[in-house]
Scaffold this motif. Sequence first.
Motif, short mmCIF file in Angstrom:
data_model
loop_
_atom_site.label_atom_id
_atom_site.label_comp_id
_atom_site.label_asym_id
_atom_site.label_seq_id
_atom_site.Cartn_x
_atom_site.Cartn_y
_atom_site.Cartn_z
N SER A 523 -44.82 -64.55 49.25
CA SER A 523 -45.78 -65.43 49.91
C SER A 523 -47.21 -64.99 49.64
O SER A 523 -48.11 -65.84 49.45
CB SER A 523 -45.51 -65.46 51.43
OG SER A 523 -44.25 -66.01 51.70
N MET A 524 -47.44 -63.71 49.61
CA MET A 524 -48.78 -63.20 49.28
C MET A 524 -49.17 -63.61 47.87
O MET A 524 -50.30 -64.05 47.62
CB MET A 524 -48.82 -61.68 49.43
CG MET A 524 -48.78 -61.19 50.87
SD MET A 524 -48.67 -59.37 50.98
CE MET A 524 -50.25 -58.89 50.26
N ASP A 525 -48.23 -63.47 46.93
CA ASP A 525 -48.51 -63.86 45.55
C ASP A 525 -48.90 -65.33 45.45
O ASP A 525 -49.80 -65.70 44.68
CB ASP A 525 -47.27 -63.62 44.68
CG ASP A 525 -47.02 -62.14 44.40
OD1 ASP A 525 -47.96 -61.35 44.57
OD2 ASP A 525 -45.88 -61.80 44.04
N ALA A 526 -48.20 -66.16 46.21
CA ALA A 526 -48.40 -67.62 46.10
C ALA A 526 -49.56 -68.12 46.95
O ALA A 526 -49.96 -69.28 46.81
CB ALA A 526 -47.12 -68.34 46.52
N ASP A 527 -50.11 -67.28 47.80
CA ASP A 527 -51.15 -67.71 48.74
C ASP A 527 -52.46 -68.02 47.99
O ASP A 527 -52.97 -67.17 47.25
CB ASP A 527 -51.39 -66.62 49.78
CG ASP A 527 -52.20 -67.11 50.97
OD1 ASP A 527 -53.29 -67.68 50.75
OD2 ASP A 527 -51.75 -66.93 52.11
N HIS A 555 -45.51 -53.02 44.15
CA HIS A 555 -45.58 -54.40 43.67
C HIS A 555 -46.91 -54.70 43.01
O HIS A 555 -46.98 -55.37 41.96
CB HIS A 555 -45.33 -55.36 44.84
CG HIS A 555 -45.33 -56.81 44.46
ND1 HIS A 555 -44.28 -57.41 43.78
CD2 HIS A 555 -46.26 -57.80 44.65
CE1 HIS A 555 -44.55 -58.68 43.58
NE2 HIS A 555 -45.74 -58.95 44.11
N TYR A 556 -47.98 -54.22 43.62
CA TYR A 556 -49.32 -54.51 43.11
C TYR A 556 -49.89 -53.38 42.26
O TYR A 556 -51.08 -53.38 41.92
CB TYR A 556 -50.28 -54.83 44.27
CG TYR A 556 -49.99 -56.18 44.90
CD1 TYR A 556 -50.32 -57.36 44.25
CD2 TYR A 556 -49.37 -56.27 46.14
CE1 TYR A 556 -50.06 -58.60 44.81
CE2 TYR A 556 -49.10 -57.51 46.71
CZ TYR A 556 -49.44 -58.66 46.05
OH TYR A 556 -49.17 -59.89 46.62
N ASP A 557 -49.05 -52.41 41.95
CA ASP A 557 -49.44 -51.31 41.06
C ASP A 557 -50.68 -50.59 41.57
O ASP A 557 -51.59 -50.26 40.82
CB ASP A 557 -49.69 -51.83 39.63
CG ASP A 557 -49.71 -50.70 38.61
OD1 ASP A 557 -49.07 -49.67 38.86
OD2 ASP A 557 -50.37 -50.86 37.57
N ASN A 558 -50.70 -50.35 42.89
CA ASN A 558 -51.79 -49.55 43.45
C ASN A 558 -51.65 -48.10 42.99
O ASN A 558 -50.54 -47.56 42.92
CB ASN A 558 -51.76 -49.59 44.98
CG ASN A 558 -52.24 -50.93 45.52
OD1 ASN A 558 -52.97 -51.65 44.86
ND2 ASN A 558 -51.82 -51.24 46.74
N THR A 559 -52.75 -47.48 42.69
CA THR A 559 -52.74 -46.08 42.28
C THR A 559 -52.24 -45.23 43.43
O THR A 559 -52.63 -45.40 44.58
CB THR A 559 -54.16 -45.63 41.88
OG1 THR A 559 -54.62 -46.47 40.82
CG2 THR A 559 -54.15 -44.19 41.42
#
Length: 564
Positions: A523-527, A555-559
Motif C-alpha cells: 500500500s505504501m508503494d502504491a500510495d 524493502h526500501y534498501d535503507n542503509t
Amino acid sequence: MLKKITFSLLGVLFLFSAIGCSDDDKDPLADQPSDPVFRKTLFGIVQGYEDTEKSAYVWKGVPYAKSPDGDLRWKEPQETESWEGNLDATDDGTLAVQLSSGEIIGSEDCLNMDIYRPVTADKGLPVLVYIHGGNNQTGKSGEIPGFAMANEANCVYISLNYRLGVLGFNCLPALKNGNKYENSGNFALLDMAFALDWIKDNVKAFGGNPENITISGFSAGGRDVMAMLTSPLFSKKFHKAIAFSGGMTIADEGLSIKVYAQKLAPLVVEDGIKITEDEAYSWLISDNSEVRDWLYSVSADRLARLMPNASIRMSAFPHLFNDGEVIPKEAFDTTDFNSVPLMMVTGSCEFSLFSRFSSFFSGKDLTADPGLSELNFVYNYGGKLYELFNAEESAQRLSSEYDNSIYTTTITFGDNQTATPEMMIKAFHGVFVPMIDPYSTNYSFFTGDSYNTTGAKEMSASFRGYIKNFIWNGNPNGNGLVTWDEWTSDSNSNNTLIIDADSDSQIIEMANRRIDYDEVLSSMDADTTISEASKDTIVSEVMNGRWFSEKLDAHYDNTSLWPN
C-alpha cells in the motif's frame, strides 16, 4: 502396650506441635504495627503516609536492594541491609542516573520502589508491579502514580526505579567476570528480578498476596516485560503479565558490543588513552582488564550522555541482549516461555507521537497539503506497523509455544478527530495512561479535555475494570463489560478488543483486526497522496530503523544503522 504407644504418639504430636509454634517458625510479618502507615518488612519498619485526598496509603523510595560494597556499577544487586527505627518512606526515592532536559540527574544508587494500597484493612490483595518507560534510558517510578489503580482494582500497586542507559545495559567483553548474570550485561533486568523477589518476600506486610503478582510495564517497560517471558531468571517470579505498548525487541549481543565500543571510543581519546577512535574502538572490544578499569573510572555524568535521543531505535541504544543466560540466545524463538496469562495493549496510531514532532515536519503547515497528506501518510502506515509490533505480531510469534491465554486490545480513541477535536495527535503512544490514571497530566498538552467527556470516562472505567479482573483472576472479563475473547491465530476470527468513545458513550467491541506487514508495504508503494521525493525521505529518515522497521528497511534498501 497399646496405651503406651498411644501416649508416645501423643507426645510426638505434642512435640511437633510445639516445634510448629516456636518463635523461630513464626511468620516474621504477622505482627504489624497498629498504625497502617507503619509497615514491618523483613529489614525493618517503613513509615509512609496516608493521602486523604486520593484515599491511599503510600510508601515511597523503599529500598529493595543495595550496592555490593557500596558500588553498584555493572554488578548484581545484593540484599539490602536491615535498619533500626523507622525508615522515612514519605519522599520520592532516588532516580537512576539519566539525561533530562540537558542536565544529568539521579544517582547510581537507585534501587527503590513506591508502594500504594487502598485505605482499608483488606489483606490478600493482588499485586500489580509497574515498570516505567523511557527507552530504558530515562524515567522514574512516579511515571504513573498508583492512586487510581490501587483503589479501583483493590490492589497493591508497586512501581520501580532501576538502572538506566549504559549503567543499566552494557555487554562489553571486559566487564565479563565469570558471574553468569553480570556477564549478561542486562543489569536493569537483574534489578527487576531482585525487586520481584523482595516483593514476594515482603508484600504481605502491605496487604498483598505474594502468590498473585502481575508484572506490567509501558513502552520500554512493556518490552522488558515481554523479555521476561523468555527469561529463565524470571521463572515463577510473577503470575500474570501486561505489556502496554511493548513488543518484542532483543539486541544481538555481538552487534551491540560494536555499538558500545563505537559510542565510548571518543571518551577514550578524550582521556588520552588512545590517539584515534579506531584504536579506541579496537581496544574497547577486547577483554583487556585495563578496559574494565577505565570503564569503572568514567563518571556517570559522561556515561549518561552517550546515547541520547535513541527514539525507539535499538541500534542507537542496544539493550536487552540475547546473552544466553538472562535472555536466551534464540530470544523469542525459545520453546520455553514463562507462560502466564498475558494482556497486550496498543494504541492504533502510536507512531504519531514520534513522527509529529520529527524534524521532517518542522515548520510545515500541517493543516494543508503537502504537509497534511505527508503527516497522514506517516500516521497511517507508521501507525499500523507500530500497532502490529506492539500486539498482533507478538501474539503470532508466541502462539505456537506459549501455553496460556493471550488477550490483545487496540485503543482507537483519538483517531476520529471529529469526536475528539481537542486531540492534537491520534491514538498516541501512551493513550491508555489518562485512562488508568485520571490524575495524569503527562499528555494534557496533546489531549486537552478529551478524557473528560461522558463517553471517555465510561471508556476509561471499563478499561480499568478489565485490568482489575485480569490482575485478580487472569481473565479480563466480568459483569457489565463487553466480552473480551482470547486472541486466536484463526484469521477468520475476531482477535482484538477495540476500545474507543465519542463524547457521549464508550464504543467497545471485538473485531478482526489483522495487519499484514507485506500488505502495508504494498500500500505504501502504491500510495500517490504524496510525492515520491517526500516518500523517499519519510521511509529513509522518519520511519527507518524503528522497532517496527526491519522489513521496511529491507524493502526500501535503507542503509543499516548498525556498525559493520
